[in-house]
Design an enzyme around this catalytic site. Structure first.
Site, PDB file in Angstrom:
ATOM      1  N   GLY A 284       0.800  -1.208   0.000  1.00  0.00           N
ATOM      2  CA  GLY A 284       0.000   0.000   0.000  1.00  0.00           C
ATOM      3  C   GLY A 284       0.832   1.257   0.000  1.00  0.00           C
ATOM      4  O   GLY A 284       0.301   2.349   0.214  1.00  0.00           O
ATOM      5  N   ASP A 285       2.136   1.135  -0.237  1.00  0.00           N
ATOM      6  CA  ASP A 285       3.030   2.293  -0.293  1.00  0.00           C
ATOM      7  C   ASP A 285       4.205   1.919  -1.185  1.00  0.00           C
ATOM      8  O   ASP A 285       4.135   0.951  -1.941  1.00  0.00           O
ATOM      9  CB  ASP A 285       3.472   2.695   1.113  1.00  0.00           C
ATOM     10  CG  ASP A 285       3.728   4.193   1.244  1.00  0.00           C
ATOM     11  OD1 ASP A 285       4.655   4.677   0.559  1.00  0.00           O
ATOM     12  OD2 ASP A 285       3.024   4.873   2.000  1.00  0.00           O
ATOM     13  N   ASP A 286       5.321   2.653  -1.101  1.00  0.00           N
ATOM     14  CA  ASP A 286       6.467   2.376  -1.967  1.00  0.00           C
ATOM     15  C   ASP A 286       6.959   0.943  -1.789  1.00  0.00           C
ATOM     16  O   ASP A 286       7.037   0.438  -0.665  1.00  0.00           O
ATOM     17  CB  ASP A 286       7.617   3.335  -1.642  1.00  0.00           C
ATOM     18  CG  ASP A 286       7.278   4.781  -1.949  1.00  0.00           C
ATOM     19  OD1 ASP A 286       6.545   5.024  -2.916  1.00  0.00           O
ATOM     20  OD2 ASP A 286       7.758   5.665  -1.204  1.00  0.00           O
TER      21      ASP A 286
END
Length: 479
Positions: A284-286
């Site tokens: 859900g992020d990098d």
């Protein structure tokens, strides 16, 4: 739909001098450096190569210089009373196991190994020790406790000045260590599951009191190897080496729901001589984010992230980037190679992000051999969104971005062309694009550039004017 971010509740896509290696390592690297085309002014990137075979291009795992799996003392966690039923709390057993094995191995220098057999092993946070291997056998599943009391509070990192999400202290990681040497977390594809949903709910509901814990965090440590396991559902960033040296992270599968907030895959932070390779990440992020501290605290600590290879990473993140630099980069980031990156169904493939007040620098970066499909913005340089540690940051502290080479990039089915926006007043120069092709752009096929300057060669579609007026330099132009 995620809640609106505030200065103390970052959005899912905002997080938040080195030793010379032996001369032999430098000689081994000569063929690799010959193809990086870093600017002539750039310091030599000293990365040891060869995971036993001496082939730098195939592996950078030689950066780890510990004993690996060869420990003098070994025992199963069952010997310390652990029960693998997925219900019994084994926090005391894991803590007792590490302490006992450390004592058994004391004086001999050979270190210790804790075996986790097949089963479901529920536990709260526990600390590792030096010269130590945590080995997860096939079928082993370490389950993180969902009781916040089993994630004790610890002091904030000096380069952040506070918890990344909330003022004051932060929750410790599930597996933690500080001031260690020669630590291995590995296995036969066993799994560590952070059971992060309770923490994501706290974030979504705005009821989080302290910054969430990472799944694995090692602080101020050297000779780290994390390999051959699956990591799932981290409450916050998944793997976070900070103030570390000689770190190898390889052959990992990192999984989190694609809407899970701030579940970065791998975040080297104020760390040097780092190898990240052969990992698959859904997040859900990098997927990978290189960091070095936050605003005036990062500037004061002044521990850069440098001499890093990130290679053969693949995965997807619908809100963030395949590889991100920043936005916390106040201690500086330099000498990074990103190669053989494959990203799909994501917001960006590569992103450099900073803000007014960060200070610091991002320089001598090579990004090459990138493939992407169904990505919103292929390459993005972005400004922050007033995301600061506190109100004491220096409003005159601007980042410096220079000597960034991006080459051999192919993207299809994109939403738009690159977006390159400088932080207002900051210097972005020496940016080079070579052999870049973006096709099937659905919304905006014109590049967007603001105060970012450099060169472009063999690029489609045509770049913005800031990349057309400059003559060819020795490091950017066709050889």
């Amino acid at each position: 739909m995620l809640p609106q971010a505030t200065a103390h509740q970052p959005s899912p896509c905002r997080a938040a001098a080195h030793p010379i290696l032996p001369v032999a390592a430098l000689l081994l690297l000569s063929s690799y450096l010959a193809i990086t085309y870093l600017p002539t002014a750039a310091p030599i990137l000293l990365i040891a190569g060869g995971g036993g075979g001496g082939d730098m291009i195939s592996s950078c795992a030689g950066l780890y210089r510990g004993r690996g799996g060869g420990r003098a003392v070994a025992a199963s966690v069952e010997e310390f009373g652990a029960v693998g039923d997925g219900v019994t709390s084994n926090t005391a057993a894991f803590r007792r196991a590490v302490a006992t094995l450390e004592a058994r191995a004391a004086g001999g220098g050979g270190g210790a190994r804790l075996e986790v057999p097949a089963g479901r092993w529920l536990t709260g946070s526990f600390n590792l020790t030096s010269r130590f291997t945590l080995f997860l056998h096939h079928g082993a599943l370490i389950l993180a406790s969902q009781d916040p009391e089993e994630w004790p509070l610890i002091a904030p990192l000096p380069s952040y000045g506070r918890g990344r999400e909330r003022l004051g202290p932060r929750h410790i990681s599930l597996i933690h260590g500080e001031g260690l040497n020669d630590v291995v977390i590995t296995g036969n594809n066993g799994t560590i599951d952070g059971q992060g949903r309770i923490w994501w709910d706290l974030w979504w509901n705005r009821t989080l009191n302290h910054t969430r814990g990472h799944l694995i965090e090692l602080v101020n440590s050297t000779n780290i190897m994390i390999s051959d396991i699956t990591l799932r559902n981290s409450p916050f960033w998944t793997v976070h080496p900070v103030y570390c040296r000689n770190v190898v992270i390889r052959n990992l599968t990192v999984l989190a729901p694609l809407n899970a907030p701030n579940t970065d895959g791998i975040d080297p932070d104020s760390s040097s001589e780092v190898c990240i390779e052969d990992c698959y990440i859904e997040s859900g992020d990098d997927l990978v984010a290189v960091k070095s501290g936050w605003d005036q605290y990062g500037v004061s600590v002044a521990m850069p992230s440098s001499n890093i290879i990130i290679q053969r990473i693949s995965g997807t993140t619908p809100t963030c980037s395949g590889v991100g630099f920043g936005s916390e980069m106040s201690g500086g980031i330099s000498n990074v190679i990103v190669r053989d990156l494959h990203v799909w169904n994501s917001a960006q493939a590569v992103r450099i992000k900073s803000d007014v007040g960060r200070g610091g620098y991002i320089t001598n970066i090579t990004i090459e051999n990138v493939r992407m499909e169904k990505v919103k913005v292929p390459i993005r340089f972005s400004r922050g969104a007033d995301d600061h540690s506190d109100d004491m940051y220096d409003r005159s502290a601007l980042p410096r971005i220079s000597n960034v080479l991006i080459r051999n990039v192919v993207g299809v089915d994109l939403q738009r062309a690159p977006m390159l926006e400088a932080v207002h007043g900051a210097v972005y120069e020496g940016i080079c694009f070579r052999n870049v092709s973006f096709t099937v752009i659905r919304r905006q096929d014109r590049w967007h550039c603001e105060s970012v300057y450099g060169e472009a060669h063999d690029v489609f579609p045509a770049p913005c004017e800031e990349f057309r007026k400059n003559g060819s330099s020795s490091w950017c132009g066709p050889s």
